[in-house]
Design a protein around this motif. Structure first.
Motif, mmCIF file in Angstrom:
data_model
loop_
_atom_site.group_PDB
_atom_site.id
_atom_site.type_symbol
_atom_site.label_atom_id
_atom_site.label_comp_id
_atom_site.label_asym_id
_atom_site.label_seq_id
_atom_site.Cartn_x
_atom_site.Cartn_y
_atom_site.Cartn_z
ATOM 1 N N GLY A 153 147.502 72.895 74.199
ATOM 2 C CA GLY A 153 148.847 73.026 73.422
ATOM 3 C C GLY A 153 149.845 72.918 74.371
ATOM 4 O O GLY A 153 150.851 72.238 74.193
ATOM 5 N N TRP A 154 149.863 73.724 75.520
ATOM 6 C CA TRP A 154 150.844 73.667 76.442
ATOM 7 C C TRP A 154 151.083 72.146 77.147
ATOM 8 O O TRP A 154 151.955 71.616 77.240
ATOM 9 N N ARG A 155 149.790 71.654 77.778
ATOM 10 C CA ARG A 155 149.900 70.420 78.148
ATOM 11 C C ARG A 155 150.389 69.305 77.234
ATOM 12 O O ARG A 155 150.922 68.408 77.746
ATOM 13 N N ASP A 156 149.845 69.305 75.995
ATOM 14 C CA ASP A 156 150.463 68.257 74.867
ATOM 15 C C ASP A 156 151.700 68.525 74.365
ATOM 16 O O ASP A 156 151.967 67.656 73.553
ATOM 17 N N GLY A 157 152.172 69.729 74.766
ATOM 18 C CA GLY A 157 153.636 69.990 74.437
ATOM 19 C C GLY A 157 153.741 70.346 72.794
ATOM 20 O O GLY A 157 154.690 70.393 72.041
ATOM 21 N N THR A 158 152.530 70.916 72.345
ATOM 22 C CA THR A 158 152.516 71.312 70.849
ATOM 23 C C THR A 158 152.139 72.652 70.746
ATOM 24 O O THR A 158 152.077 73.127 69.491
ATOM 25 N N LEU A 159 152.427 73.642 71.844
ATOM 26 C CA LEU A 159 152.261 74.926 71.712
ATOM 27 C C LEU A 159 153.453 75.768 71.179
ATOM 28 O O LEU A 159 154.435 75.927 71.941
ATOM 29 N N PRO A 160 153.184 76.398 70.079
ATOM 30 C CA PRO A 160 154.424 77.226 69.424
ATOM 31 C C PRO A 160 154.659 78.359 70.093
ATOM 32 O O PRO A 160 153.565 78.897 71.127
ATOM 33 N N ALA A 161 155.808 79.029 69.895
ATOM 34 C CA ALA A 161 156.070 80.190 70.807
ATOM 35 C C ALA A 161 155.203 81.343 70.377
ATOM 36 O O ALA A 161 154.778 82.212 70.973
ATOM 37 N N ILE A 162 154.950 81.409 69.015
ATOM 38 C CA ILE A 162 153.952 82.328 68.501
ATOM 39 C C ILE A 162 152.817 81.737 67.859
ATOM 40 O O ILE A 162 153.202 80.862 66.950
ATOM 41 N N THR A 163 151.569 82.242 68.070
ATOM 42 C CA THR A 163 150.501 81.438 67.377
ATOM 43 C C THR A 163 149.458 82.592 66.952
ATOM 44 O O THR A 163 149.448 83.547 67.356
ATOM 45 N N ALA A 164 148.512 81.941 66.147
ATOM 46 C CA ALA A 164 147.422 82.838 65.617
ATOM 47 C C ALA A 164 146.230 82.166 65.910
ATOM 48 O O ALA A 164 146.099 80.836 65.885
ATOM 49 N N PHE A 165 145.020 82.817 66.289
ATOM 50 C CA PHE A 165 143.887 82.360 66.509
ATOM 51 C C PHE A 165 142.590 83.328 66.096
ATOM 52 O O PHE A 165 142.427 84.234 66.273
ATOM 53 N N GLY A 166 141.929 82.611 65.214
ATOM 54 C CA GLY A 166 140.629 83.357 64.933
ATOM 55 C C GLY A 166 140.930 84.008 63.281
ATOM 56 O O GLY A 166 140.126 84.616 62.780
ATOM 57 N N PHE A 167 142.026 83.705 62.655
ATOM 58 C CA PHE A 167 142.160 84.167 61.362
ATOM 59 C C PHE A 167 141.601 83.198 60.450
ATOM 60 O O PHE A 167 141.667 82.103 60.659
#
Length: 167
Positions: A153-167
């Motif tokens: 996400g960081w590499r692609d410029g799509t990583l938000p400041a706050i994310t959720a994973f596994g929910f």
């Protein structure tokens, strides 16, 4: 309780007893980065994702420790390098869970990148078996799932400041 307007307050014991049943485990991660390459360590001897590539350095935030100092400490302990807090680039805060429902799987992970440090990164502990540089476009297949999510996400410029994973 105090009447001073600048005094910080704490939760009363009764409130804490009623609302303190849920907790999250805080952890800090740093990716050392040179150009388009990231330094990853091969986890070993931990019982969690052994044989998988992971962040340059990472670990739990200790009680009373600011997250930025936690990652400075972890980089020193794991890699023998010195980071300056001002050189840390915040990537995301990841609220993460696993399907077990166990308290230990309720996590909040603070991810940073760092492009400047002093010292030469080298493994300092037995919880990693190797340390290598990888192109961000060619991460190893066995990169820890939530860490791959952050890196891509960081590499692609799509990583938000706050994310959720596994929910």
């Amino acid at each position: 309780m105090t009447d001073r307007p600048d005094a910080r307050q704490t939760y009363p014991a009764l409130y804490a007893a009623e609302h303190g049943g849920f907790s999250v485990v805080p952890a800090a991660y740093v990716f050392l980065v040179e150009g388009d390459r990231v330094l990853l360590q091969l986890r070993a001897n931990t019982g969690y994702y052994d044989g998988w590539w992971a962040a340059s350095a990472a670990g739990h935030v200790e009680a009373g420790e600011p997250v930025t100092l936690a990652i400075v400490r972890e980089a020193s302990e794991e890699l023998g390098v010195t980071l300056a807090e001002g050189e840390l680039e915040a990537l995301t805060t990841l609220h993460r869970t696993a399907p077990t429902g166990l308290a230990v799987d309720q996590r909040v992970d603070f991810f940073f990148a760092c492009r400047a440090w002093s010292g030469t990164p080298a493994l300092q502990e037995e919880k990693a078996a190797d340390l290598r540089w990888f192109d961000l476009d060619a991460l190893p297949e066995r990169t820890v799932h939530h860490e791959r999510f952050v890196l891509e996400g960081w590499r692609d410029g799509t990583l938000p400041a706050i994310t959720a994973f596994g929910f």
